[in-house]
Design a protein around this motif. Structure first.
Motif, PDB file in Angstrom:
ATOM      1  N   ALA A   1       0.818  -1.222   0.000  1.00 56.47           N
ATOM      2  CA  ALA A   1       0.000   0.000   0.000  1.00 56.47           C
ATOM      3  C   ALA A   1       0.847   1.266   0.000  1.00 56.47           C
ATOM      4  N   ILE A   2       2.147   1.138   0.238  1.00 60.43           N
ATOM      5  CA  ILE A   2       3.022   2.318   0.288  1.00 60.43           C
ATOM      6  C   ILE A   2       3.621   2.555  -1.092  1.00 60.43           C
ATOM      7  N   ASP A   3       3.311   3.714  -1.665  1.00 57.22           N
ATOM      8  CA  ASP A   3       3.716   4.018  -3.036  1.00 57.22           C
ATOM      9  C   ASP A   3       5.144   4.527  -3.133  1.00 57.22           C
ATOM     10  N   ALA A   4       5.611   5.238  -2.122  1.00 57.89           N
ATOM     11  CA  ALA A   4       6.964   5.789  -2.146  1.00 57.89           C
ATOM     12  C   ALA A   4       7.435   6.027  -0.725  1.00 57.89           C
ATOM     13  N   VAL A   5       8.763   6.026  -0.548  1.00 56.06           N
ATOM     14  CA  VAL A   5       9.379   6.282   0.757  1.00 56.06           C
ATOM     15  C   VAL A   5      10.363   7.432   0.589  1.00 56.06           C
ATOM     16  N   VAL A   6      10.122   8.526   1.314  1.00 54.00           N
ATOM     17  CA  VAL A   6      10.982   9.708   1.232  1.00 54.00           C
ATOM     18  C   VAL A   6      11.892   9.714   2.461  1.00 54.00           C
ATOM     19  N   VAL A   7      13.187   9.662   2.232  1.00 51.96           N
ATOM     20  CA  VAL A   7      14.169   9.622   3.318  1.00 51.96           C
ATOM     21  C   VAL A   7      14.856  10.981   3.406  1.00 51.96           C
ATOM     22  N   ALA A   8      14.779  11.610   4.583  1.00 50.80           N
ATOM     23  CA  ALA A   8      15.433  12.901   4.809  1.00 50.80           C
ATOM     24  C   ALA A   8      16.814  12.649   5.395  1.00 50.80           C
ATOM     25  N   LEU A   9      17.844  13.096   4.695  1.00 53.81           N
ATOM     26  CA  LEU A   9      19.220  12.795   5.061  1.00 53.81           C
ATOM     27  C   LEU A   9      19.984  14.043   5.487  1.00 53.81           C
ATOM     28  N   HIS A  10      20.998  13.839   6.315  1.00 54.62           N
ATOM     29  CA  HIS A  10      21.912  14.915   6.690  1.00 54.62           C
ATOM     30  C   HIS A  10      22.715  15.336   5.459  1.00 54.62           C
ATOM     31  N   PRO A  11      23.025  16.626   5.317  1.00 48.86           N
ATOM     32  CA  PRO A  11      23.801  17.058   4.142  1.00 48.86           C
ATOM     33  C   PRO A  11      25.148  16.356   4.001  1.00 48.86           C
ATOM     34  N   ASP A  12      25.719  15.910   5.121  1.00 46.44           N
ATOM     35  CA  ASP A  12      27.029  15.267   5.072  1.00 46.44           C
ATOM     36  C   ASP A  12      26.942  13.741   5.101  1.00 46.44           C
ATOM     37  N   ASP A  13      25.753  13.195   4.867  1.00 48.69           N
ATOM     38  CA  ASP A  13      25.588  11.740   4.908  1.00 48.69           C
ATOM     39  C   ASP A  13      26.408  11.084   3.792  1.00 48.69           C
ATOM     40  N   VAL A  14      27.262  10.131   4.172  1.00 52.18           N
ATOM     41  CA  VAL A  14      28.075   9.407   3.189  1.00 52.18           C
ATOM     42  C   VAL A  14      27.789   7.909   3.212  1.00 52.18           C
ATOM     43  N   TRP A  15      26.776   7.516   3.974  1.00 49.10           N
ATOM     44  CA  TRP A  15      26.498   6.086   4.153  1.00 49.10           C
ATOM     45  C   TRP A  15      25.279   5.607   3.360  1.00 49.10           C
ATOM     46  N   PHE A  16      24.294   6.476   3.179  1.00 45.56           N
ATOM     47  CA  PHE A  16      23.033   6.026   2.590  1.00 45.56           C
ATOM     48  C   PHE A  16      23.207   5.457   1.185  1.00 45.56           C
ATOM     49  N   ALA A  17      24.031   6.111   0.381  1.00 47.03           N
ATOM     50  CA  ALA A  17      24.191   5.680  -1.015  1.00 47.03           C
ATOM     51  C   ALA A  17      24.749   4.270  -1.140  1.00 47.03           C
ATOM     52  N   ALA A  18      25.391   3.783  -0.075  1.00 47.22           N
ATOM     53  CA  ALA A  18      25.957   2.440  -0.114  1.00 47.22           C
ATOM     54  C   ALA A  18      24.917   1.350   0.186  1.00 47.22           C
ATOM     55  N   LEU A  19      23.754   1.736   0.663  1.00 47.63           N
ATOM     56  CA  LEU A  19      22.726   0.745   0.993  1.00 47.63           C
ATOM     57  C   LEU A  19      22.039   0.251  -0.277  1.00 47.63           C
ATOM     58  N   PRO A  20      21.790  -1.043  -0.399  1.00 47.83           N
ATOM     59  CA  PRO A  20      21.019  -1.543  -1.547  1.00 47.83           C
ATOM     60  C   PRO A  20      19.646  -0.883  -1.660  1.00 47.83           C
ATOM     61  N   GLN A  21      19.055  -0.559  -0.513  1.00 50.58           N
ATOM     62  CA  GLN A  21      17.719   0.052  -0.510  1.00 50.58           C
ATOM     63  C   GLN A  21      17.725   1.430  -1.182  1.00 50.58           C
TER      64      GLN A  21
END
Length: 238
Positions: free
Chosen positions: A48-68
């Motif tokens: 039922a969830i169409d999209a997931v919006v993740v709010a990240l810190h400007p200096d985040d360097v970890w999120f892009a490495a996640l498969p998700q």
């Protein structure tokens, strides 16, 4: 007019200082992947969830490495200093057409044990609570209010007291309006429901599972791991 959508917002711009770790707590490992990865999996898997919006810190360097991070349902925005700022940034990133018709479920990045049945219950509550609702759990323990010196000042009646959980679900445009107004007024906004309450709106309470814990301290990690293992075993035996 755009069709009504159901979106999830995950404020993940915090640094989690109470964990005493070198990286933000949402990136600490919990089994084979990090806390945030488990959290996103629970939201991305729900039909039922169409999209997931993740709010990240400007200096985040970890999120892009996640498969998700490469999942087609995932969107990212830059978060703010406080949780409310991040949620508002995510809401303001929506197109006006979507915001006018969407429901949003705001879920803590550090609640990795969210069960799909709790999402089902919350979504179903839209019929009973068109103003919005939150997952919560009735207080079971005797509650004490502390005095200034750390002593017990009084015992607080636990009747009608609830622990607020997440997700917290509201119409997107209404939540954006009340969050912005509350922040502009200098109100302390501890969760989305508190912004709605400030505006005179009373969200509904939907009883959630006790294993939907928030990882705040190091001792919470092994407990969350146990809950995830138990959920996995239950799925395997169904």
């Amino acid at each position: 007019m755009e069709k009504q959508q159901t979106l999830a917002i995950v404020p993940a711009a915090g640094i989690g200082a109470r964990m005493g770790a070198d990286i933000p707590k949402q990136y600490l490992m919990l089994g084979e992947q990090c806390i945030l990865a488990h959290t996103l999996d629970s939201l991305l898997a729900h039909p039922a969830i169409d999209a997931v919006v993740v709010a990240l810190h400007p200096d985040d360097v970890w999120f892009a490495a996640l498969p998700q991070s490469r999942h087609p349902k995932i969107r990212t925005v830059l978060g703010g200093k406080e949780r409310a700022d991040s949620v508002l940034a995510a809401l303001q990133s929506l197109s006006p057409e979507i915001a006018q018709n969407a429901w949003v479920l705001v879920h803590d990045a550090a609640r990795p044990c969210l069960h799909s049945r709790d999402i089902d219950k919350l979504l179903a509550a839209r019929q009973q609570f068109p103003q919005g609702a939150i997952l919560a759990m009735p207080v079971r323990d005797t509650m004490k209010r502390a005095g200034v010196k750390g002593e017990i000042a009084q015992t607080v009646c636990r009747e009608n007291l609830w622990h607020a959980l997440t997700p917290q679900m509201f119409p997107a445009d209404e939540l954006a309006q009340q969050l912005a107004a509350a922040l502009a007024a200098g109100t302390v906004v501890t969760d989305e429901a508190s912004a709605m309450e400030w505006a005179g709106i009373n969200p509904g309470l939907v009883s959630g599972r006790a294993d939907n814990i928030k990882v705040t301290h190091p001792d919470d990690l092994p407990l969350a791991q146990l809950f995830l293992q138990a959920q996995s075993l239950n799925k395997d035996t169904q």
